[in-house]
Design a protein around this motif. Structure first.
Motif, PDB file in Angstrom:
ATOM      1  N   ARG A 252      11.772  70.743 -45.244  1.00 32.28           N
ATOM      2  CA  ARG A 252      12.751  69.718 -44.856  1.00 32.28           C
ATOM      3  C   ARG A 252      14.100  70.349 -44.521  1.00 32.28           C
ATOM      4  NH1 ARG A 252      13.541  65.573 -49.204  1.00 32.28           N
ATOM      5  NH2 ARG A 252      14.307  64.245 -47.528  1.00 32.28           N
ATOM      6  N   LYS A 254      17.946  69.210 -42.166  1.00 30.38           N
ATOM      7  CA  LYS A 254      18.991  68.175 -42.131  1.00 30.38           C
ATOM      8  C   LYS A 254      18.444  66.907 -41.475  1.00 30.38           C
ATOM      9  CE  LYS A 254      20.839  69.934 -37.749  1.00 30.38           C
ATOM     10  NZ  LYS A 254      22.012  70.503 -37.058  1.00 30.38           N
ATOM     11  N   PRO A 255      19.090  65.770 -41.727  1.00 31.26           N
ATOM     12  CA  PRO A 255      18.631  64.520 -41.097  1.00 31.26           C
ATOM     13  C   PRO A 255      18.757  64.581 -39.568  1.00 31.26           C
ATOM     14  CG  PRO A 255      20.094  64.066 -42.941  1.00 31.26           C
ATOM     15  CD  PRO A 255      20.188  65.539 -42.683  1.00 31.26           C
ATOM     16  N   GLU A 258      19.040  58.885 -38.414  1.00 33.31           N
ATOM     17  CA  GLU A 258      19.658  58.101 -39.483  1.00 33.31           C
ATOM     18  C   GLU A 258      19.834  56.666 -39.007  1.00 33.31           C
ATOM     19  OE1 GLU A 258      22.872  60.714 -41.624  1.00 33.31           O
ATOM     20  OE2 GLU A 258      22.716  61.380 -39.528  1.00 33.31           O
ATOM     21  N   GLU A 274      16.380  57.493 -43.323  1.00 26.78           N
ATOM     22  CA  GLU A 274      16.606  58.710 -42.554  1.00 26.78           C
ATOM     23  C   GLU A 274      15.304  59.493 -42.456  1.00 26.78           C
ATOM     24  OE1 GLU A 274      19.550  60.952 -44.722  1.00 26.78           O
ATOM     25  OE2 GLU A 274      18.022  61.929 -45.957  1.00 26.78           O
ATOM     26  N   VAL A 275      15.208  60.295 -41.415  1.00 28.62           N
ATOM     27  CA  VAL A 275      14.076  61.198 -41.233  1.00 28.62           C
ATOM     28  C   VAL A 275      14.650  62.587 -40.988  1.00 28.62           C
ATOM     29  CG1 VAL A 275      11.931  61.665 -40.000  1.00 28.62           C
ATOM     30  CG2 VAL A 275      12.775  59.312 -40.160  1.00 28.62           C
ATOM     31  N   ARG A 276      14.225  63.542 -41.808  1.00 29.12           N
ATOM     32  CA  ARG A 276      14.776  64.893 -41.743  1.00 29.12           C
ATOM     33  C   ARG A 276      13.910  65.819 -40.887  1.00 29.12           C
ATOM     34  NH1 ARG A 276      18.594  66.527 -45.496  1.00 29.12           N
ATOM     35  NH2 ARG A 276      19.401  64.830 -46.787  1.00 29.12           N
ATOM     36  N   ALA A 446      11.160  66.057 -36.170  1.00 29.35           N
ATOM     37  CA  ALA A 446      10.964  64.988 -37.153  1.00 29.35           C
ATOM     38  C   ALA A 446      10.049  63.931 -36.555  1.00 29.35           C
ATOM     39  CB  ALA A 446      12.304  64.370 -37.544  1.00 29.35           C
TER      40      ALA A 446
END
Length: 500
Positions: A252, A254-255, A258, A274-276, A446
């Motif tokens: 994982r 950073k996002p 968001e 959010e999806v990282r 992502a």
């Protein structure tokens, strides 16, 4: 052993450049559910079109009750008692439910349509399939799952001796599938021969009696329905397939996506997540929970009233698809044929749909550049085709889905939203798409995956968001979570909302 009501011997059918059926044999007994299994492109759709009179074989013959028959039209098949429910609905949206159920044979009185009797007959059929809808409701106002049950009710109205069902559970909830299976068992007990096509291998032993496996246009095996999953898969694809859900542990970052307080009145409210980089986030929920509405709003395909969507640090303006694509966001829609493809266009043109604007200079499209990028994407995805100019509508469902995903690979999307990514495609193509998801997340992209297939959500997600009645009601770590955990969140919220 019951008698064979319908038999196909040595069926062969060719299309330009393609051998769709190559000596297929099939025997259906009265009072059995016969599962037809095979990868997309194996010949299942062509076979049922031949059996239903929609197309004519080049060689071979069909026997009904031991006598050869010639099915020149769908009407010929129906008069013999063969009824087919296709994946693509054969309903008239502008007509009511009752009118669709009586289409072509409405009850008449003194030469006029007997509307009251037609609606009474419709009520009986709707009750039989467990659909709570008024007979005067226009079909255009129904959801996909209800349309599927209307198609089933329409087939029941014909008193079929042979009922062919092409992926009937693809758009149904667990409860609706249970109701459908009860109907199928009742028909089987009444002596109807049912051909049941499904990509959900767990359904085979539950509803089937025997299985015929097609591969590359040939019937390669006929086995009992309790044959092991691994053996069925090996028969389908001609090779062993590894784990069904080969999700690898994410790294994982950073996002990249968001979503904060996203709201559209009457559809969904206060949705935040959010999806990282490097992770797959699944989105689960019952039909009507608002999942598709949310992801379409995130992508800019639909507007929303409140909230924010940020992709890779860039806040997106509401309802602006171009801004979303520029930021690196891609959407593989639920309806791939209606919203994700130009069916009459070639593979290369479809793969270049997103990047065509960037490849245009002074009003001219750099076709060589687009074609080169399309060729690389097609090779990476393993798209089975005659060539880049083959019309997408002639590809199998799994290869069509690869094209829809492929156009975002060509566009180098960094955040990919997959809405029902494996609906209606075979197990071999599913695993290929899952491996592609692994590749993308390993590269730091992502993925947000909406799916009604709970084993898929659990097997391929790192985290699971659960929605109900337009609200995000919970989040689960996929590791250790069960289908019961997901359903408990969704159903509890639905019940609570009704109680308010």
């Amino acid at each position: 052993m019951s008698e064979e009501i319908l038999k196909a011997e040595g069926l062969r059918k060719t299309f330009p450049g393609v051998v769709a059926l190559d000596g297929v044999d099939l025997g259906l007994r009265t009072g059995e559910v016969h599962v037809l299994l095979g990868e997309n492109g194996a010949g299942k759709s062509t076979l049922i079109k031949v059996l239903s009179g929609a197309c004519h074989p080049d060689a071979g013959r069909i026997l009904m009750d031991g006598r050869p028959v010639h099915l020149r039209t769908a009407g010929d098949a129906q008069r013999l008692g063969i009824s087919t429910i296709y994946q693509e609905f054969n309903l008239v949206p502008q007509l009511t439910v009752a009118e669709n159920l009586a289409l072509g044979r409405p009850p008449r009185r003194f030469g006029f349509v007997a509307t009251g009797r037609m609606e009474q007959q419709a009520r009986g059929l709707l009750e039989r399939v467990g659909v709570d809808v008024h007979p005067r409701t226009p079909v255009a106002g129904l959801g996909i799952a209800r349309m599927q049950m209307i198609e089933i009710a329409k087939a029941l109205a014909l008193d079929a001796r042979v009922l062919i069902m092409d992926e009937p559970t693809a758009v149904l909830t667990t409860g609706e599938v249970a109701r459908l299976f009860a109907i199928v068992r009742q028909l089987r007990d009444e002596g109807v021969a049912v051909v049941f096509i499904t990509h959900h291998l767990e359904e085979i032993a539950e509803i089937g009696d025997r299985v015929t496996v097609l591969r590359d246009g040939r019937s390669v095996a006929r086995v009992p329905a309790d044959t092991s999953r691994d053996e069925l898969v090996a028969l389908m694809v001609g090779r062993p397939v590894g784990r069904q859900y080969p999700r690898r542990l994410p790294r994982r970052g950073k996002p990249l996506l968001e979503v904060s307080g996203l709201t559209r009145r009457g559809a969904f409210g206060d949705v935040s997540f959010e999806v990282r980089a490097g992770e797959v986030v699944g989105m689960a929920g019952l039909v009507g929970a608002g999942r598709t509405e949310v992801v379409r709003a995130v992508f800019g395909a639909d507007r929303y009233d409140e909230g924010e969507v940020t992709v890779r640090g860039t806040r997106l303006p509401p309802g602006d698809v171009h801004a979303a694509m520029e930021a690196g966001l891609g959407l593989v829609p639920e309806d791939r044929k209606g919203q994700g493809l130009v069916p009459q266009a070639g593979v290369a043109e479809n793969l270049g749909l997103v990047t065509m604007r960037d490849a245009t200079r002074a009003g001219f499209v750099d076709r060589a550049r687009l074609r080169s990028a399309a060729a690389k994407a097609a090779e990476r995805l393993g798209i089975r085709m005659a060539g880049l100019d083959q019309e997408v509508r002639t590809l199998s469902g799994g290869n069509q889905q690869k094209v829809v995903i492929g156009k975002w690979l060509v566009a180098d999307a960094r955040v990919l939203i997959l809405d029902e990514p494996t609906r209606g495609i075979d197990v071999g193509a599913k695993v290929e798409i899952y491996e592609l998801v692994n590749e993308l997340t390993a590269e730091g992209d992502a993925v947000l995956m909406v799916s009604s297939d709970l084993p898929e959500v659990l097997g391929m997600s790192d985290r699971i968001l659960v929605m109900a009645r337009g609200r995000l009601v919970g989040e689960l770590r996929a590791a250790g979570a069960t289908q019961d955990d997901v359903m408990a969140l969704a159903v509890a919220e639905v019940e609570g909302s009704h109680a308010e």
